[in-house]
Design a protein around this motif. Structure first.
Motif, mmCIF file in Angstrom:
data_model
loop_
_atom_site.group_PDB
_atom_site.id
_atom_site.type_symbol
_atom_site.label_atom_id
_atom_site.label_comp_id
_atom_site.label_asym_id
_atom_site.label_seq_id
_atom_site.Cartn_x
_atom_site.Cartn_y
_atom_site.Cartn_z
ATOM 1 N N ALA A 37 0.822 -1.209 0.000
ATOM 2 C CA ALA A 37 0.000 0.000 0.000
ATOM 3 C C ALA A 37 0.852 1.252 0.000
ATOM 4 O O ALA A 37 1.970 1.265 0.511
ATOM 5 N N ALA A 38 0.303 2.304 -0.599
ATOM 6 C CA ALA A 38 0.916 3.630 -0.520
ATOM 7 C C ALA A 38 -0.186 4.640 -0.228
ATOM 8 O O ALA A 38 -1.365 4.383 -0.490
ATOM 9 N N PHE A 39 0.220 5.775 0.337
ATOM 10 C CA PHE A 39 -0.767 6.795 0.696
ATOM 11 C C PHE A 39 -0.269 8.172 0.292
ATOM 12 O O PHE A 39 0.904 8.499 0.471
ATOM 13 N N ILE A 40 -1.182 8.976 -0.263
ATOM 14 C CA ILE A 40 -0.884 10.366 -0.598
ATOM 15 C C ILE A 40 -1.824 11.264 0.202
ATOM 16 O O ILE A 40 -3.049 11.112 0.129
ATOM 17 N N GLY A 41 -1.268 12.166 0.990
ATOM 18 C CA GLY A 41 -2.065 13.093 1.803
ATOM 19 C C GLY A 41 -1.141 14.136 2.387
ATOM 20 O O GLY A 41 0.071 13.933 2.426
ATOM 21 N N LYS A 42 -1.701 15.244 2.844
ATOM 22 C CA LYS A 42 -0.858 16.369 3.228
ATOM 23 C C LYS A 42 -0.836 16.577 4.745
ATOM 24 O O LYS A 42 -1.887 16.675 5.381
ATOM 25 N N VAL A 43 0.370 16.670 5.307
ATOM 26 C CA VAL A 43 0.511 16.978 6.735
ATOM 27 C C VAL A 43 1.391 18.213 6.894
ATOM 28 O O VAL A 43 2.195 18.547 6.019
ATOM 29 N N ALA A 44 1.234 18.894 8.044
ATOM 30 C CA ALA A 44 2.086 20.031 8.372
ATOM 31 C C ALA A 44 3.299 19.538 9.149
ATOM 32 O O ALA A 44 3.333 18.408 9.643
ATOM 33 N N ASP A 45 4.281 20.402 9.249
ATOM 34 C CA ASP A 45 5.502 20.099 9.992
ATOM 35 C C ASP A 45 5.252 20.406 11.478
ATOM 36 O O ASP A 45 5.791 21.353 12.028
ATOM 37 N N ASP A 46 4.384 19.594 12.106
ATOM 38 C CA ASP A 46 4.048 19.797 13.518
ATOM 39 C C ASP A 46 3.897 18.428 14.187
ATOM 40 O O ASP A 46 4.099 17.386 13.544
ATOM 41 N N GLU A 47 3.543 18.428 15.484
ATOM 42 C CA GLU A 47 3.489 17.162 16.223
ATOM 43 C C GLU A 47 2.515 16.168 15.606
ATOM 44 O O GLU A 47 2.824 14.984 15.483
ATOM 45 N N PHE A 48 1.328 16.649 15.217
ATOM 46 C CA PHE A 48 0.339 15.732 14.664
ATOM 47 C C PHE A 48 0.788 15.201 13.305
ATOM 48 O O PHE A 48 0.528 14.044 12.967
ATOM 49 N N GLY A 49 1.474 16.038 12.527
ATOM 50 C CA GLY A 49 2.021 15.571 11.256
ATOM 51 C C GLY A 49 3.078 14.498 11.479
ATOM 52 O O GLY A 49 3.155 13.500 10.745
#
Lengths: 332, 332
Positions: free
Chosen positions: A77-89
């Motif tokens: 599997a692969a995943f494409i999605g956007k995260v920020a450069d923060d703890e939750f990311g």
């Protein structure tokens, strides 16, 4: 990037779940309709968080959950999605990679924070989601790695992303890349409110580019604007090659080449939290389809994965689904 | 601040736990001694996090866990500890307040991040902690609200804070405020490695200012540098009014006014994660002491709370301890 092919690449919201148990009065005093996903802004999620009890944080996101499930079955599997450069990311990236799902998206600095969903779980195990879409809303066609789409047997699209205009464009781009390579495209409708917001575009996308459709009872009837599940299901079965339609405890129906197969729900001794039930059902069915299993077998894998996920808190499997499938005899 | 008195105010590290299941090889390949708390720097926790599997995030911190437990028994609790103005600080503050524990410490901007502990849980349920002390290390006497200490029947000190020189000074200040008001002071030794690092200072503090001492087998023998639990226990019983000493599955002993009471461990059908066992034992015993219950009753509350916490992931109770105590007949 490794040269190996993927069974499925998913495009979806990268989300960390904040899961808290609540009583029914939490929903009523905050005017939240039970069982749905509600989009909220930063002030609203903050107010709801202040009002809810102790919580745990755990990676989520519908299509991401499905990819972790697929990987747990032994799929690639692969995943494409956007995260920020923060703890939750950081948490999201760690957990999806720890589950052996390829995730190459670079965290974004200086923009909105990583998306999070406050999930209120009532004593009946039902989950109600309040999602703050931070950086997820910025997903656009720049994120779509064409070679990744080309290398995947199935590209899986998360309907929730339809709330974001740029993401819709990214979806269309992914569909055309996949189609040009002769690959299949799957879509989950995600939520009936979401279907109501984007019905016409969903209908067009399904007719033009979707091979495999996932929906539950309320989503599929919302799509075709009918009260009859059977009518909606038949219509879906005519429009796509495979339609996998769930009905909670009543199991699911898979239409494949216009013929219907009834799938029983797997028994659950202790219903704790329904978060991720649909996502994990999709994981099992996608794994089955990618491996060329028949609808009955694919559906049984979906039921088994859904049963595992609702027996505990959170939408990521605690047990190996491959081992579970072997132990229960669904896979030899 | 409300005018009501508190049963206990605790001073400790404000920590968010990152809990991941691991196999024994994770500990051995990273050279981590099992069952202890290891202080790690930012690079080390990052390397360990990369190597460990999927995790969940949940508020922790030894003394904070104890205060949440005390509150769950129906006691009035407050907590003093330092968090940064970041996601983990936000999570910590929300969860401790959601548990009705008073927490007035203001998040600090621009310094180190909120402390976190990567807790590796092996298949036997044993937890091994790798703690990155961020902003916690900055706790100093400026954080100690004298009126809060004066209003609390018991001030409870977390031994882990002894790794921080400024915090030691804060402890001494808290002790003198409490003593001047005729209040009692309790201390938990926290970890035998921590005792080894600060033995002399612990010994002095205990002789001069501690009324109630919590320790486990390895901590109390480390304190008195003996191999014999019985010898160490007797010595502790002579130095403080109440010594509550735990021995894992063998239960605990409470010395009160030089007389020993044996406390059985409560039965646990399914040991999942020992994180917080000592913290919740302390919660039950502190609640009993604050309410004037005898050692047998106080110890039974401690055993009951410890049994609840090790039956699930995380160090915060999932059930109401007050209801559990009623249901099991420990409290009428």
């Amino acid at each position: 990037m490794p040269s190996a092919d993927f069974d499925v690449v998913a495009i979806g919201n990268a989300i960390v779940d904040i899961i808290a148990r609540c009583d029914e009065s939490f929903l009523s005093r905050n005017g939240i309709e039970k069982g749905h996903m509600h989009l909220v802004d930063a002030d609203r999620i903050s107010a709801l968080y202040s009002d809810v009890g102790q919580a745990i944080e755990i990676s989520g996101g519908s299509a991401a959950n499905s990819m972790v499930g697929l990987s747990s079955f032994g799929g690639k599997a692969a995943f494409i999605g956007k995260v920020a450069d923060d703890e939750f990311g950081n948490i999201f990236g760690h957990d999806v990679r720890a589950a052996k799902v390829q995730f190459d998206s670079k965290p974004v600095s200086g923009g909105a924070p990583t998306s999070r969903s406050l999930i209120a779980v009532t004593p009946d195990g039902e989950r109600t989601m309040n999602t703050f879409l931070g950086i997820s809303t910025d997903l656009d066609d720049g994120e779509i790695d064409p070679t990744l789409i080309e290398k995947a047997e199935i590209t899986y699209l998360e309907g929730y992303l339809f709330d974001q205009p740029e993401a819709k464009a990214a979806f269309r781009q992914a569909v055309s890349i996949a189609k040009a390579k002769g690959r299949r495209v799957a879509l989950t409708l995600s939520d009936s409110f979401c279907v109501d917001r984007h019905r016409d575009e969903f209908r067009t996308l399904i007719k033009d580019g979707i091979d495999i459709l996932f929906a539950n009872d309320s989503e599929i009837t919302a799509l075709y604007q009918t009260d009859s599940f059977d009518d909606a299901a038949k219509q879906a079965g005519q429009e796509v090659d495979i339609a996998a339609l769930t009905r909670s405890a009543e199991g699911s129906i898979i239409y494949s080449n216009h013929s219907a197969t009834k799938i029983a729900a797997a028994p659950v001794s202790d219903l704790v939290d329904t978060t991720g039930a649909g996502d994990l059902y999709a994981a099992g069915v996608l794994y089955g389809i990618a491996k060329g299993l028949d609808p009955a077998k694919s559906g049984a894998l979906g039921s088994l994965a859904a049963a595992e996920i609702i027996s505990h808190i959170g939408a990521r499997p605690e047990a190996s689904l491959a081992e579970l499938a072997k132990k229960t005899g669904v896979l030899g």
